[in-house]
Scaffold this active site. Structure first.
Site, PDB file in Angstrom:
ATOM      1  N   MET A  19      82.345  72.762  99.802  1.00 13.94           N
ATOM      2  CA  MET A  19      81.433  72.313 100.855  1.00 13.94           C
ATOM      3  C   MET A  19      81.880  72.833 102.212  1.00 13.94           C
ATOM      4  O   MET A  19      83.058  72.753 102.564  1.00 13.94           O
ATOM      5  CB  MET A  19      81.364  70.784 100.887  1.00 13.94           C
ATOM      6  CG  MET A  19      80.615  70.162  99.731  1.00 13.94           C
ATOM      7  SD  MET A  19      80.596  68.364  99.826  1.00 13.94           S
ATOM      8  CE  MET A  19      82.252  67.976  99.212  1.00 13.94           C
ATOM      9  N   GLU A  63      78.950  88.800 106.504  1.00 15.92           N
ATOM     10  CA  GLU A  63      79.066  89.804 105.453  1.00 15.92           C
ATOM     11  C   GLU A  63      80.465  90.397 105.366  1.00 15.92           C
ATOM     12  O   GLU A  63      80.796  91.095 104.434  1.00 15.92           O
ATOM     13  CB  GLU A  63      78.042  90.932 105.685  1.00 15.92           C
ATOM     14  CG  GLU A  63      78.275  91.735 106.955  1.00 15.92           C
ATOM     15  CD  GLU A  63      77.590  91.144 108.161  1.00 15.92           C
ATOM     16  OE1 GLU A  63      77.428  91.864 109.158  1.00 15.92           O
ATOM     17  OE2 GLU A  63      77.203  89.964 108.095  1.00 15.92           O
ATOM     18  N   GLN A 107      87.259  79.674  96.457  1.00 15.43           N
ATOM     19  CA  GLN A 107      85.934  80.290  96.395  1.00 15.43           C
ATOM     20  C   GLN A 107      85.765  81.277  97.540  1.00 15.43           C
ATOM     21  O   GLN A 107      86.129  80.985  98.681  1.00 15.43           O
ATOM     22  CB  GLN A 107      84.822  79.252  96.475  1.00 15.43           C
ATOM     23  CG  GLN A 107      83.447  79.902  96.284  1.00 15.43           C
ATOM     24  CD  GLN A 107      82.289  78.949  96.496  1.00 15.43           C
ATOM     25  OE1 GLN A 107      82.019  78.518  97.608  1.00 15.43           O
ATOM     26  NE2 GLN A 107      81.603  78.620  95.406  1.00 15.43           N
ATOM     27  N   CYS A 136      74.740  80.540  97.629  1.00 16.00           N
ATOM     28  CA  CYS A 136      74.368  80.214  98.999  1.00 16.00           C
ATOM     29  C   CYS A 136      73.093  80.953  99.400  1.00 16.00           C
ATOM     30  O   CYS A 136      73.046  82.184  99.376  1.00 16.00           O
ATOM     31  CB  CYS A 136      75.495  80.585  99.960  1.00 16.00           C
ATOM     32  SG  CYS A 136      75.128  80.152 101.674  1.00 16.00           S
ATOM     33  N   HIS A 203      74.032  75.352  90.271  1.00 11.25           N
ATOM     34  CA  HIS A 203      73.469  74.500  91.312  1.00 11.25           C
ATOM     35  C   HIS A 203      71.989  74.341  90.979  1.00 11.25           C
ATOM     36  O   HIS A 203      71.183  75.224  91.233  1.00 11.25           O
ATOM     37  CB  HIS A 203      73.649  75.161  92.687  1.00 11.25           C
ATOM     38  CG  HIS A 203      73.249  74.293  93.837  1.00 11.25           C
ATOM     39  ND1 HIS A 203      74.008  74.170  94.967  1.00 11.25           N
ATOM     40  CD2 HIS A 203      72.176  73.491  94.022  1.00 11.25           C
ATOM     41  CE1 HIS A 203      73.418  73.341  95.810  1.00 11.25           C
ATOM     42  NE2 HIS A 203      72.300  72.927  95.257  1.00 11.25           N
ATOM     43  N   GLY A 206      70.408  69.889  92.992  1.00 12.11           N
ATOM     44  CA  GLY A 206      71.283  69.227  93.953  1.00 12.11           C
ATOM     45  C   GLY A 206      70.929  67.754  94.056  1.00 12.11           C
ATOM     46  O   GLY A 206      70.352  67.161  93.139  1.00 12.11           O
ATOM     47  N   GLY A 207      71.250  67.156  95.198  1.00 11.62           N
ATOM     48  CA  GLY A 207      70.860  65.787  95.434  1.00 11.62           C
ATOM     49  C   GLY A 207      71.699  64.764  94.705  1.00 11.62           C
ATOM     50  O   GLY A 207      71.168  63.827  94.094  1.00 11.62           O
TER      51      GLY A 207
END
Length: 484
Positions: A19, A63, A107, A136, A203, A206-207
């Site tokens: 996160m 990037e 990550q 992402c 993913h 979510g939620g």
């Protein structure tokens, strides 16, 4: 040949998700304390743990995240008992410790297989696994071909993951998003599986705030999805004791424990404040929430939560440890003593406020060397890994000059060394009120030229370990534009 040491098992695990600005060391350690099996570092498509000021800059340059990581130096922080990966601008990009070494996953954001491998090799001895962010959807990630942009390029995904699997000694994973078509998603996952990675995190919608509100909900979610393991994000951000089988702990207790880790590991107060605000949520308007909102330091955060004494005691402890380590002789740390015989030393520092922005000590010294037909000054700068301060030695006409005081940056240290040389020779150093017409004249005539010739900039090798008391950063000739 696949070299991975698959010591980290991903079956039936409770995992702290990566996160942004949340998964720094204090939160990871707290999640482990409360029962998480694996913790992911904060998404390195992110801001620095140094605070909010870096957010916009990093978004503009996302990037280059793997390139930025490759510029970091691995530093053993003996004061905090951590391993820090420090950027050239002295920001700590990633900090870890022995307590999490066998359970932390690093990550990264990348779009290039070779750079990804270089980053993996840089950190592999300090983490339990390597993960590639392929989920992402933010523009600052996808415009660089990273994150969710990789999902539309299966060939590149295969190359990155295959390269990592064959080239690193840690298990490799990736996190993806569900594609618009179930058929396309399954096709991609099967192709990813063939690269030999250890696990795939999906993913979905979510939620977790809708589905996971207590520990029992995690197991129900696992059974409903038939997933091997569950990665929790928001629910863990709001209260990391969600991993605790015995039930959630009171938020006040959780926040105090988080703050203790933040102080012990010198977490930047803005990052600490951000994470605490996520925990408080609707209580931000409470008296304690207002105190937190007003806090402008780690000490003020501690005081807002009744931990003022803890902060003072811990700070004294860390300062005492730092002082003790700095006082060690080279013999005590098993290193040869530095030969400083013949070096002229003065206890001086460069104070920008006392000098004109147009004329600096380095410029004065360079101009004097030219007038005297001497070789250009050569600066050699070292950094102490313990406190990351700098000291520079300048050589002029085979004589070395150095300050006995250490500076916060390489540029300041070089200016200080130049001051020592100039004062030793009784020469003007560019202080306000001093005149040096030749410098003004040269600046008007050749404002864009570099009369000193090109300067070689050599970046530190990826993964270079600071084994010695001092780390040599650079030894080169003076450039008239450097350090203005």
């Amino acid at each position: 040949m696949i070299l991975n040491n698959l010591s980290l098992c991903y079956q039936n695990k409770l995992i702290l998700a990566p996160m942004v600005r949340v998964g720094t060391l204090p939160m990871r350690l707290l999640a482990l304390d409360y029962g998480a099996d694996i913790v992911y570092c904060e998404d390195l498509l992110r801001t620095s743990s140094q605070g909010y000021a870096d957010v916009f800059w990093l978004m503009l340059d996302q990037e280059l995240i793997d390139l930025k990581m490759l510029q970091c130096k691995r530093v053993v922080n003996e004061v905090l008992s951590t391993v820090d990966f420090v950027a050239p601008d002295d920001r700590v990009v990633f900090r870890t410790c022995e307590k999490e070494q066998n359970r932390v996953v690093f990550q990264m954001g990348t779009s290039d297989a070779e750079r990804a491998l270089a980053v993996a090799r840089l950190v592999e001895n300090d983490v339990a696994g390597i993960d590639v962010n392929m989920g992402c959807p933010k523009e600052y990630s996808t415009k660089g071909g990273m994150g969710a942009a990789l999902l539309s390029d299966p060939d590149k995904i295969e190359k990155i993951l295959s390269t990592l699997v064959r080239g690193t000694c840690r298990p490799v994973t990736c996190k993806i998003r569900i594609l618009p078509s179930l058929e396309d998603t399954l096709s991609l996952v099967k192709r990813i599986e063939k690269t030999g990675i250890a696990a795939i995190a999906v993913h979905g919608s979510g939620g977790s705030h809708d589905h996971i509100q207590q520990h029992l909900d995690i197991e129900n979610f696992r059974q409903a999805t038939a997933a091997s393991s569950v990665m929790v994000a928001r629910a863990a951000m709001w209260n990391p004791s969600i991993f605790l089988k015995d039930g959630l702990r009171p938020l006040e207790e959780v926040m105090q424990k988080y703050i203790r880790y933040a102080v012990q590991y010198d977490n930047h107060y803005t990052n600490t404040k951000y994470c605490l605000c996520q925990m408080l949520r609707e209580q931000l308007e409470s008296p304690q929430g207002k105190l937190l909102h007003a806090a402008q330091s780690s000490q003020e955060i501690c005081e807002a939560f009744g931990l003022g004494t803890f902060y003072e005691e811990t700070t004294r402890e860390l300062n005492a440890r730092r002082t003790e380590l700095l006082a060690r002789t080279p013999e005590e740390v098993g290193e040869p003593a530095e030969d400083t015989s013949g070096v002229i030393k003065l206890a001086v520092k460069f104070d920008r406020r006392q000098y004109s922005p147009q004329i600096t000590p380095k410029m004065c010294l360079l101009e004097w060397c030219r007038r005297e037909k001497l070789s250009q000054p050569v600066y050699e700068t070292v950094q102490r890994p313990l406190d990351r301060l700098f000291c520079s030695t300048v050589t002029v006409a085979e004589q070395k000059y150095q300050s006995t005081l250490w500076d916060k940056s390489k540029k300041l240290a070089e200016q200080t060394a130049a001051i020592v040389c100039l004062r030793s020779q009784g020469l003007p150093e560019g202080r306000l009120g001093e005149e040096s017409p030749s410098l003004h004249k040269r600046k008007r005539e050749t404002p864009d030229q570099d009369p000193g010739g090109p300067k070689a900039q050599e970046s530190a090798l990826p993964g270079e370990l600071c084994k010695k008391p001092f780390v040599v950063l650079q030894s080169d000739k003076e450039s008239p534009l450097e350090g203005w």
